[in-house]
Design a protein around this motif. Structure first.
Motif, PDB file in Angstrom:
ATOM      1  N   GLY A   1       0.817  -1.212   0.000  1.00  0.00           N
ATOM      2  CA  GLY A   1       0.000   0.000   0.000  1.00  0.00           C
ATOM      3  C   GLY A   1       0.845   1.254   0.000  1.00  0.00           C
ATOM      4  O   GLY A   1       2.044   1.227  -0.281  1.00  0.00           O
TER       5      GLY A   1
ATOM      6  N   GLY B   1      -1.829  -0.013   3.678  1.00  0.00           N
ATOM      7  CA  GLY B   1      -0.472   0.500   3.598  1.00  0.00           C
ATOM      8  C   GLY B   1       0.055   0.897   4.959  1.00  0.00           C
ATOM      9  O   GLY B   1      -0.149   0.181   5.948  1.00  0.00           O
TER      10      GLY B   1
ATOM     11  N   CYS C   1      -2.221  -4.444   6.030  1.00  0.00           N
ATOM     12  CA  CYS C   1      -1.757  -5.138   4.839  1.00  0.00           C
ATOM     13  C   CYS C   1      -2.587  -6.400   4.659  1.00  0.00           C
ATOM     14  O   CYS C   1      -2.120  -7.505   4.963  1.00  0.00           O
TER      15      CYS C   1
END
Length: 440
Positions: free
Chosen positions: A360, A393, A439
């Motif tokens: 991300g 992310g 994630c």
């Protein structure tokens, strides 16, 4: 060199972006001048940054600071040479001391601002002009590729020379600047328009009505009030005893700098202290003459001047006492910048952060640390939550009052960017920075 080696500092926001743009050019792509909250580009500085990145790699940021420290030294020496050429060596030496003692000029060098190289080029162009030597227009053209103030100074130089065949020199720097904007963005006046738009978005002080008050405040903070007060006295004494023709060069620096500062208000650009650095140098020159110009005088005038200078020196000593806290602030700022860099590098070294960046975007609360991160993490996707929040992310947050105030908030930014997304989990920390990762 010694200050640079002992005092480890790093570039500011604008300069890190120039390093990033220089590396983009080396990679065969156009620089991202239209990125969110990107600063104004300076063509020659991008070229310098590209060379430093090519030679020193990731250490190009430290190399850029070194260039600025060397430029600061050249500025101090050039101030002496210009003052000596116009007012005499003792006046020139005192003017150079005023410049060297300015906390603002020192901080510009320590943070890698474009200003030290720009000012060094302008002052040495003045030296060549005052000594009636060739090369002044070349230095002014180079300075004009660093800051637009030099465009006005180049125009004043041409008006002084009045040679029609040299008129094209006045337009070289503006043309190259516009050409760079046009090639990269398709808009030849992108720099002016984007700078004005960014100033409006960030809520910065703009407008002609703020120019007079800002002028007094900024000059006083750059060269200190005693120097600012002595400058008009020195200008009068110079006109009275050595004539206006001899002071054309420092006079042009003063007038040209003031004209461009007023121009920023007219164009709706941010009104910043850095836009008064050129007239500040001129004031140092005139102030040096006000205090030590008697060394070039004779007879009764010299005797009266000595007494007046002695009284003014007492006020100057008080100014030095006032200056001490400013130098302390510079040292504290340098420590904070080192801590910022170390925190960022430590955070990037964490495996959890590297894993999060692979799936991300790495985001900061505001735009302030984005170019620093882009320089150290070339292949990562990096942005600011003040522009757009991501659903996966890495989200980075600042801890501590000063770090939060500096990197967590910005004019025009929603404070909620400092609140972690509940879907993210705290994964790593480095110094006063902490990372939350999602994630899936």
């Amino acid at each position: 060199m010694a200050v640079w080696a002992v005092t480890r500092t790093y570039p500011n926001y604008d300069s890190y972006y120039h390093l990033v743009w220089g590396r983009e050019i080396l990679d065969g792509t156009l620089p991202s001048l239209t990125a969110y909250a990107a600063p104004t580009q300076h063509p020659l500085y991008i070229a310098v940054a590209a060379v430093l990145g090519l030679v020193f790699g990731e250490s190009g940021d430290r190399a850029l600071v070194l260039v600025c420290f060397l430029a600061h030294a050249a500025l101090v020496l050039g101030t002496y040479r210009l003052g000596a050429a116009v007012f005499g060596r003792w006046s020139g030496a005192l003017a150079a001391l005023f410049v060297a003692a300015s906390a603002s000029f020192l901080l510009y060098a320590a943070r890698g601002y474009v200003d030290p190289p720009f000012l060094a080029l302008v002052v040495w162009a003045g030296v060549l002009a005052a000594e009636d030597r060739r090369g002044a227009p070349v230095l002014l053209v180079l300075a004009g590729l660093l800051r637009p103030e030099a465009w006005v100074l180049t125009g004043l130089w041409w008006l002084w020379r009045r040679r029609p065949r040299e008129l094209p020199i006045v337009f070289i720097a503006p043309a190259l600047w516009c050409l760079t904007d046009w090639i990269v963005t398709g808009n030849p006046i992108h720099s002016v328009q984007s700078t004005s738009a960014l100033a409006e978005d960030l809520g910065r002080v703009r407008g002609l009505q703020h120019v007079p008050g800002s002028f007094v405040t900024f000059i006083g903070s750059t060269v200190r009030p005693p120097v600012a007060l002595l400058a008009p006295v020195g200008a009068y004494l110079a006109w009275r005893f050595i004539g206006w023709r001899r002071v054309l060069v420092p006079g042009a620096l003063l007038v040209g700098g003031i004209v461009t500062f007023v121009g920023t208000g007219v164009l709706g650009l941010s009104i910043l202290p850095r836009y008064l650095t050129v007239p500040a140098i001129a004031m140092c020159l005139f102030a040096g003459y006000a205090l030590l110009g008697f060394t070039e005088a004779e007879g009764r005038v010299r005797a009266l001047w000595v007494r007046a200078s002695a009284g003014a020196a007492v006020a100057g000593a008080i100014g030095l006492v006032i200056l001490a806290p400013s130098l302390t602030n510079v040292r504290e700022e340098m420590r904070f910048i080192r801590a910022t860099h170390d925190s960022l590098v430590a955070l990037f070294a964490q495996p959890e952060v590297q894993a999060g960046m692979r799936c991300g975007t790495l985001t900061f609360p505001t735009y302030r640390l984005v170019p620093d991160a882009k320089w150290h993490q070339q292949d990562a996707r990096i942005g600011a939550r003040s522009a757009q929040r991501r659903d996966r992310g890495v989200e980075v947050f600042a801890l501590g009052q000063k770090a939060l105030r500096r990197y967590g908030f910005a004019d025009g930014t929603n404070p909620t960017v400092n609140l972690p997304n509940p879907a993210f989990e705290r994964a790593a920390s480095g110094g006063f920075l902490v990372a939350y990762v999602r994630c899936p």
